[in-house]
Structure formats: C-alpha cells, structure tokens
Design a protein around this motif. Structure first.
Motif, PDB file in Angstrom:
ATOM      1  N   THR A   1       0.835  -1.193   0.000  1.00 23.73           N
ATOM      2  CA  THR A   1       0.000   0.000   0.000  1.00 23.73           C
ATOM      3  C   THR A   1       0.874   1.250   0.000  1.00 23.73           C
ATOM      4  O   THR A   1       1.712   1.412   0.879  1.00 23.73           O
ATOM      5  CB  THR A   1      -0.913   0.010   1.238  1.00 23.73           C
ATOM      6  OG1 THR A   1      -1.703  -1.180   1.221  1.00 23.73           O
ATOM      7  CG2 THR A   1      -1.813   1.228   1.245  1.00 23.73           C
TER       8      THR A   1
ATOM      9  N   TYR B   1      -1.183   7.038   1.471  1.00 26.24           N
ATOM     10  CA  TYR B   1      -2.542   7.373   1.063  1.00 26.24           C
ATOM     11  C   TYR B   1      -2.616   8.695   0.311  1.00 26.24           C
ATOM     12  O   TYR B   1      -3.463   8.881  -0.547  1.00 26.24           O
ATOM     13  CB  TYR B   1      -3.479   7.410   2.276  1.00 26.24           C
ATOM     14  CG  TYR B   1      -3.737   6.048   2.842  1.00 26.24           C
ATOM     15  CD1 TYR B   1      -4.487   5.121   2.134  1.00 26.24           C
ATOM     16  CD2 TYR B   1      -3.222   5.674   4.076  1.00 26.24           C
ATOM     17  CE1 TYR B   1      -4.723   3.860   2.631  1.00 26.24           C
ATOM     18  CE2 TYR B   1      -3.448   4.410   4.584  1.00 26.24           C
ATOM     19  CZ  TYR B   1      -4.206   3.500   3.870  1.00 26.24           C
ATOM     20  OH  TYR B   1      -4.428   2.254   4.357  1.00 26.24           O
TER      21      TYR B   1
ATOM     22  N   SER C   1      -2.298   7.948  -3.342  1.00 27.44           N
ATOM     23  CA  SER C   1      -3.513   7.348  -3.909  1.00 27.44           C
ATOM     24  C   SER C   1      -4.617   8.386  -4.055  1.00 27.44           C
ATOM     25  O   SER C   1      -5.332   8.408  -5.055  1.00 27.44           O
ATOM     26  CB  SER C   1      -4.002   6.204  -3.021  1.00 27.44           C
ATOM     27  OG  SER C   1      -3.139   5.102  -3.130  1.00 27.44           O
TER      28      SER C   1
ATOM     29  N   GLU D   1      -1.954   3.553 -10.101  1.00 25.47           N
ATOM     30  CA  GLU D   1      -2.138   2.879  -8.813  1.00 25.47           C
ATOM     31  C   GLU D   1      -1.283   1.614  -8.749  1.00 25.47           C
ATOM     32  O   GLU D   1      -0.625   1.340  -7.745  1.00 25.47           O
ATOM     33  CB  GLU D   1      -3.618   2.550  -8.605  1.00 25.47           C
ATOM     34  CG  GLU D   1      -3.995   2.219  -7.193  1.00 25.47           C
ATOM     35  CD  GLU D   1      -3.816   3.370  -6.216  1.00 25.47           C
ATOM     36  OE1 GLU D   1      -3.542   3.081  -5.035  1.00 25.47           O
ATOM     37  OE2 GLU D   1      -3.943   4.540  -6.600  1.00 25.47           O
TER      38      GLU D   1
ATOM     39  N   ARG E   1       1.942   0.898  -6.215  1.00 26.45           N
ATOM     40  CA  ARG E   1       1.961  -0.271  -5.337  1.00 26.45           C
ATOM     41  C   ARG E   1       3.190  -1.128  -5.587  1.00 26.45           C
ATOM     42  O   ARG E   1       3.689  -1.773  -4.672  1.00 26.45           O
ATOM     43  CB  ARG E   1       0.691  -1.094  -5.522  1.00 26.45           C
ATOM     44  CG  ARG E   1      -0.573  -0.343  -5.105  1.00 26.45           C
ATOM     45  CD  ARG E   1      -1.806  -1.186  -5.183  1.00 26.45           C
ATOM     46  NE  ARG E   1      -1.948  -2.104  -4.079  1.00 26.45           N
ATOM     47  CZ  ARG E   1      -2.213  -1.759  -2.822  1.00 26.45           C
ATOM     48  NH1 ARG E   1      -2.351  -0.490  -2.511  1.00 26.45           N
ATOM     49  NH2 ARG E   1      -2.346  -2.665  -1.886  1.00 26.45           N
TER      50      ARG E   1
END
Length: 130
Positions: A23, A26, A29, A91, A95
């Motif tokens: 991940t 944030y 993202s 994305e 990752r």
C-alpha cells in the motif's frame, strides 16, 4: 495487449489492485484519484462542448457543425476512458514501487482541442464576413 486487458478488468474490480505490491502512502492514492476526477471533468466539458456546438449553432453548415461536435464528443469519450485506464496504471505502479507510466494522451488531446478551436475561429470569422 495482455496488460491492457488486465487493466480493463481492474476498471470493474478496483479492489483487486490491492493484490499487488504494498500500500502506498494514502496521499499519493488520493492525488491519483483527484487526477482521475480532473480528467473526468475535462471529459464532461468536451462532451458538453460537443452538444453545445450541435445545439446552439443551428445556422452553421451541417458538415461543420457535425464535424466539430463529433470531434469534441469523441475527445470526451477518449478522455473518460483514458482517465480510468491511467488511474489503474498509476495505482499499480505506485503499489509496485515503479516509475509512474508516461502517456502521449495529453498531447493528443491538446492537439484535438487546438484543431477544433482553430476550426471554430474559421467558423466565427466566416460568419462575420458573411
């Protein structure tokens, strides 16, 4: 081509993106999502412009009106599709810890908009002269 098909599957199952890598922060993202939304706003503006040309320029020759409207509508469709594909590609790259994907699409979209704008200049000037 296989990579593109995999990306298309992820359009409809974005939770599967989590199966790859780790991940990312944030903030990245969320920035990717904001970029996606900006592309969608651009697509909506192009589509709206296409409808506006068709509906609000009734005195324009049909071929000009249809050509300009269809160019804007097609650019809007491509922009919307490109938005989701770019979101998935970015994305996945984040990752995996890879470089973000590059794209020629912004140049293509800019050229289409510039050509339509030049055609509109011709239409306006021709309308004033006639």
């Amino acid at each position: 081509m296989i990579e593109f098909a995999r990306n298309v599957r992820l359009w409809f199952a974005p939770e599967r993106v989590r199966d790859e890598g780790s991940t990312p922060d944030y903030r990245f993202s969320l920035a990717n999502e904001r970029t996606f939304l900006a592309w969608l706003r651009t697509a909506l503006a192009l589509i709206g412009g296409g409808f506006a040309v068709d509906q609000f320029l009734p005195h324009l020759r049909w071929a000009w009106r249809a050509g300009l409207a269809l160019a804007l509508l097609a650019a809007g469709v491509l922009c919307a599709l490109r938005a989701v594909n770019h979101w998935v590609r970015c994305e996945r790259a984040m990752r995996r810890g890879e470089d973000l994907p590059v794209s020629r699409f912004p140049v293509l979209l800019s050229l289409v908009v510039a050509v339509v704008a030049l055609a509109m200049v011709v239409v306006v000037l021709a309308g004033w002269a006639g």
